[in-house]
Design an enzyme around this catalytic site. Structure first.
Site, PDB file in Angstrom:
ATOM      1  N   GLY A 158       0.794  -1.213   0.000  1.00  0.00           N
ATOM      2  CA  GLY A 158       0.000   0.000   0.000  1.00  0.00           C
ATOM      3  C   GLY A 158       0.829   1.266   0.000  1.00  0.00           C
ATOM      4  O   GLY A 158       1.222   1.758   1.059  1.00  0.00           O
ATOM      5  N   LEU A 159       1.082   1.800  -1.179  1.00  0.00           N
ATOM      6  CA  LEU A 159       1.798   3.068  -1.316  1.00  0.00           C
ATOM      7  C   LEU A 159       0.934   4.110  -2.020  1.00  0.00           C
ATOM      8  O   LEU A 159       0.730   5.208  -1.524  1.00  0.00           O
ATOM      9  CB  LEU A 159       3.112   2.865  -2.078  1.00  0.00           C
ATOM     10  CG  LEU A 159       3.944   4.129  -2.328  1.00  0.00           C
ATOM     11  CD1 LEU A 159       4.393   4.753  -1.012  1.00  0.00           C
ATOM     12  CD2 LEU A 159       5.139   3.821  -3.224  1.00  0.00           C
ATOM     13  N   SER A 210       2.259   9.267  -8.729  1.00  0.00           N
ATOM     14  CA  SER A 210       3.636   9.528  -9.137  1.00  0.00           C
ATOM     15  C   SER A 210       4.410  10.335  -8.103  1.00  0.00           C
ATOM     16  O   SER A 210       5.636  10.419  -8.175  1.00  0.00           O
ATOM     17  CB  SER A 210       3.657  10.268 -10.479  1.00  0.00           C
ATOM     18  OG  SER A 210       3.106   9.464 -11.504  1.00  0.00           O
ATOM     19  N   CYS A 223      11.541  -0.893  -3.032  1.00  0.00           N
ATOM     20  CA  CYS A 223      10.620  -1.965  -3.397  1.00  0.00           C
ATOM     21  C   CYS A 223      10.114  -1.767  -4.829  1.00  0.00           C
ATOM     22  O   CYS A 223      10.007  -2.738  -5.590  1.00  0.00           O
ATOM     23  CB  CYS A 223       9.447  -2.000  -2.426  1.00  0.00           C
ATOM     24  SG  CYS A 223       9.896  -2.256  -0.693  1.00  0.00           S
ATOM     25  N   LEU A 224       9.810  -0.524  -5.183  1.00  0.00           N
ATOM     26  CA  LEU A 224       9.355  -0.245  -6.542  1.00  0.00           C
ATOM     27  C   LEU A 224      10.409  -0.611  -7.573  1.00  0.00           C
ATOM     28  O   LEU A 224      10.096  -1.118  -8.657  1.00  0.00           O
ATOM     29  CB  LEU A 224       8.979   1.231  -6.678  1.00  0.00           C
ATOM     30  CG  LEU A 224       7.730   1.698  -5.925  1.00  0.00           C
ATOM     31  CD1 LEU A 224       7.518   3.190  -6.158  1.00  0.00           C
ATOM     32  CD2 LEU A 224       6.503   0.913  -6.364  1.00  0.00           C
ATOM     33  N   GLU A 250       4.022   1.333 -11.458  1.00  0.00           N
ATOM     34  CA  GLU A 250       5.444   1.287 -11.089  1.00  0.00           C
ATOM     35  C   GLU A 250       6.230   2.413 -11.766  1.00  0.00           C
ATOM     36  O   GLU A 250       7.392   2.246 -12.135  1.00  0.00           O
ATOM     37  CB  GLU A 250       6.071  -0.072 -11.437  1.00  0.00           C
ATOM     38  CG  GLU A 250       5.262  -1.285 -11.047  1.00  0.00           C
ATOM     39  CD  GLU A 250       5.090  -1.454  -9.555  1.00  0.00           C
ATOM     40  OE1 GLU A 250       5.646  -0.649  -8.802  1.00  0.00           O
ATOM     41  OE2 GLU A 250       4.382  -2.385  -9.151  1.00  0.00           O
ATOM     42  N   THR A 270       5.103   5.982 -14.273  1.00  0.00           N
ATOM     43  CA  THR A 270       4.665   6.256 -15.635  1.00  0.00           C
ATOM     44  C   THR A 270       5.876   6.448 -16.561  1.00  0.00           C
ATOM     45  O   THR A 270       7.009   6.636 -16.092  1.00  0.00           O
ATOM     46  CB  THR A 270       3.810   7.526 -15.692  1.00  0.00           C
ATOM     47  OG1 THR A 270       4.633   8.649 -15.317  1.00  0.00           O
ATOM     48  CG2 THR A 270       2.622   7.440 -14.748  1.00  0.00           C
TER      49      THR A 270
END
Length: 395
Positions: free
Chosen positions: A138-139, A146, A249-250, A374, A376
């Site tokens: 959950g981000l 963005s 993490c992304l 993840e 744009t």
């Protein structure tokens, strides 16, 4: 038209020679699983907008694919390249299925493995690796995608506990998850970003599946709310300090997309090659026309270049030398080329290309989401631009 002796997409540049026998065997195993277990149902799942996550996750876990690039706690510690090839084969079936594995392993499990305590790792990771427990990440918020630094979800100290309030949107698997990785802004420590592993059974946590999607329909997409969710301090990811936690993490998830997009594009091109070889137009196969071959050649070249880029980034990651802007190069290029290939393939399939009898329109629809999540394309352009110029253009 006979295709005996024809060069295949993968043999065009002999890309298999760049892989180890172990990697090729793993790829074959996952491809067979995809063809036998997933592909027969994917059109039905996509059309219905439903996918049996709880049924599939243990099967995928038995293959050792969940968190496979992590070490210990039931994870196999495979190479980054091997993990990328798995993402490629899963996305060749559908982006939503790759998302299931990617969110579980590269977002939720990686967050706990990299930023969590030993107790958290032992509590969550073995069950997640087996597919018995589902995680979400959950981000993203309704007003902050963005720009995660603008998040409004808050974490407030209350004695030895934390109180979480806020909402997250576009969260894969949240409505079926057992644990949610929640990123919030601390109200007690200079508003730094902190992370938590929150059991979804905690009072005040609620999630609902988002419907009416025209993309990633074979994926569970949800939003969740936190209404005075009380968690103990041992739910906090102790090693995460600031935005570097969620951003790392992304970067892990984006790496999987670099390979996954190649799988979607390859599946489109393979289906198209089969189609044009049998489709008769003006008394000869569609494959026999110069314009058809020009399109196919251009697509095959771009696909091969995307595969080479993915393999190069895999080697860099295996050597511990990969940088975020390099991942951005891969994500930007490979998704952009994959969606171009999907659209071009649709033109060769004509009206048949819009049906679920063929995978092309489904892949094209999915890639519209992959192009956005993840990071744009514009975000990745700015990441690369800053790396080259030394000047940030985000603000």
């Amino acid at each position: 038209m006979s295709t005996a002796g024809a060069t295949t997409i993968e043999s065009l540049l002999d890309l298999d020679s760049l892989l180890s026998e172990e990697d090729r065997d793993l790829r074959t195993m996952v491809r067979q699983f995809g063809e036998q277990r997933l592909r027969p149902h994917i059109a039905e799942w996509y059309e219905a907008g439903e996918v049996p996550v709880r049924e599939l996750a243990p099967e995928i876990g038995k293959l050792g694919l969940l968190g496979m690039h992590l070490t210990g706690y039931g994870c196999s510690g495979s190479s980054a390249t091997a993990y990328g090839l798995v993402c490629q084969e899963l996305e060749a079936v559908d982006s939503g299925l790759r998302s299931l594995v990617s969110v579980q392993g590269s977002l939720a499990m990686f967050a706990i493995h990299r930023w969590g305590s030993e107790e958290q790792r032992e509590q969550w990771l073995p069950g997640m690796a087996a597919g018995e427990l589902i995680g979400c990440f959950g981000l993203t918020e309704p007003d902050f995608g963005s720009n995660p630094g603008g998040m409004r979800t808050t974490a407030r100290r209350d004695g030895s506990d934390w109180i979480l309030n806020g909402s997250k949107m576009w969260i894969t698997n949240a409505s079926v998850a057992d644990v949610a990785i929640v990123w919030a802004r601390s109200q007690d420590d200079d508003r730094r970003v902190v992370g938590f592993a929150v059991p979804t059974s905690t009072p005040g946590f609620s999630a609902r599946e988002m419907t009416h999607k025209l993309s990633l329909r074979a994926s569970v997409t949800s939003e969740f709310s936190l209404d005075d969710v009380r968690v103990p301090d041992d739910a906090r990811l102790p090693e995460a300090q600031g935005l570097s936690g969620p951003l790392s993490c992304l970067s892990e998830a984006r790496f999987g997309i670099v390979f996954g997009a190649v799988g979607a594009a390859r599946d489109c091109l393979e289906a198209t090659l089969d189609y044009v070889g049998s489709r008769q137009v003006f008394d000869k196969p569609l494959a026999g026309y110069q314009l058809t071959q020009a399109k196919i050649a251009d697509m095959a070249v771009e696909l091969a270049k995307a595969q080479l880029l993915a393999l190069h980034l895999g080697r860099l990651k295996d050597e511990g030398r990969i940088r975020p802007e390099q991942v951005s190069v891969g994500k930007l290029n490979n998704v952009r080329e994959a969606i171009t290939i999907a659209r071009q393939c649709r033109t060769l399939l004509g009206a048949n290309g819009i049906t679920l009898e063929y995978p092309v329109m489904r892949h094209a629809g999915n890639l519209e989401s992959v192009l956005t999540y993840e990071g744009t394309s514009e975000v990745h352009q700015l990441v690369i631009g800053e790396a080259l110029t030394g000047v940030s253009a985000f603000r």
